[in-house]
Design a protein around this motif. Sequence first.
Motif: not given
Length: 449
Positions: A273, A285-288, A290, A303, A306, A310, A313, A348
Amino acid sequence: MAESVLNFAVPPRPLMERKDRASQILSKGAQDLKSSIHRELIKRLDLDKLMLLPDERTKQQLLGVIRQLIGQQEVPLSALECDALAREVMDEVFGFGPLEPLLQDPTVNDILVNTYKTVYVERNGVLEETKVVFKDNVHLMHIIDKIVSAVGRRVDESSPMVDARLPDGSRVNVIVPPLAVDGPILSIRRFGSSPLTAQDLLVKGAYTAEMLEVMKKAVQARLNIVVSGGTGAGKTTLLNILSGFISERERIVTIEDSAELQLKQKHVVRLECRPPNVEGKGAVHQRELVINALRMRPDRIVIGEVRGGEALDMLQAMNTGHDGSVTTIHANSPRDALSRIETMALMANLSLPENALRQQISSAIQIIVQVSRMSDGSRRVTHITEVTGTSGDVISLQDIFLFEKKGLGPNGKVLGRFHSTGIVPKFAEKLKDAGIPLEMNLLEVSQEV
């Protein structure tokens, strides 16, 4: 270049000046003596060039120069004290000052700086205070700036919190005033160049050989695994070990907030990140990461932890062909781990019904491994639990292995017993289909520790 930077003569001071200087330094103490020599080095040498020449020959030459400068102070130091002081000045130039001896100590797991006056370390799970101190908060901030600037991060009043890492992978957290009331606070979670192996944890009594074999087979058969535990319980260490059982022929993508995993396979893609810039923009961020990782043709997604949206995802990836994924989560029990994953997936903001989300969780995750740090500092795998599906609105779990605490020994050592529950897990069929059958003798564990 090294010789041009270092080759100079230290001019002698007049006798009266040396005596005055000696009494002045003696009254100010060792920290000021070290600072004085450091300032003298800055005046006489180009330390920026020296930092570009951190080879052993340059360091030895610089050590000789520092000893000359110490001799000029006319302070009554023994040879051992002189060498120790010279090494400390070297640590200020090339390392992280007073922290350097602690960073070189393989027995130290955590370094906790509670303002410049107090430094604690954790050894074998037990906290102890050290004699390490900084001169003042300015000195501590100088060391903090060296740490965070090396990885392109910054910390100041406008950005008073930061996560970073040292070159060896150790995790660093910094929080400074105005958020830290009494002064800068620095926390370092050590990750040595030689991480603990599966055999190391077996010798330490973190699990039994049978439990390790079942976890190994689960990874090889591409089951999705969540490692759950509290702070300092050993989640990342166990994640490293489990990831080590992934085949060399598979493409692994790791996603972390601050990179600390140390996978040994060759085909590993590491993603990290990014914090916001000075204007508060540019954060990744982590979600992007993933979502992006799914476009990178991964065989496995690992990962580090979490923490937010994310989680959804990750669940969708696990349910759409990216099986064999491994991650960690902060939770106190397998049931709590599922509750936290559900809560984070709801972050999310996709307005999924609860029962649909629980169906996603139960079909995505096969095993939860719970780790805990005991009161004596030891770490144990307390549960290996299978997620078996849903019953109504509740996700069903069944424990395969448990650690039962039985009290304390005379020296404060936690006593207990690893044992199997006797339940044959449903994932035994998946292991069989993968050509990795689960021998029934692995489910017959009863071991006192």
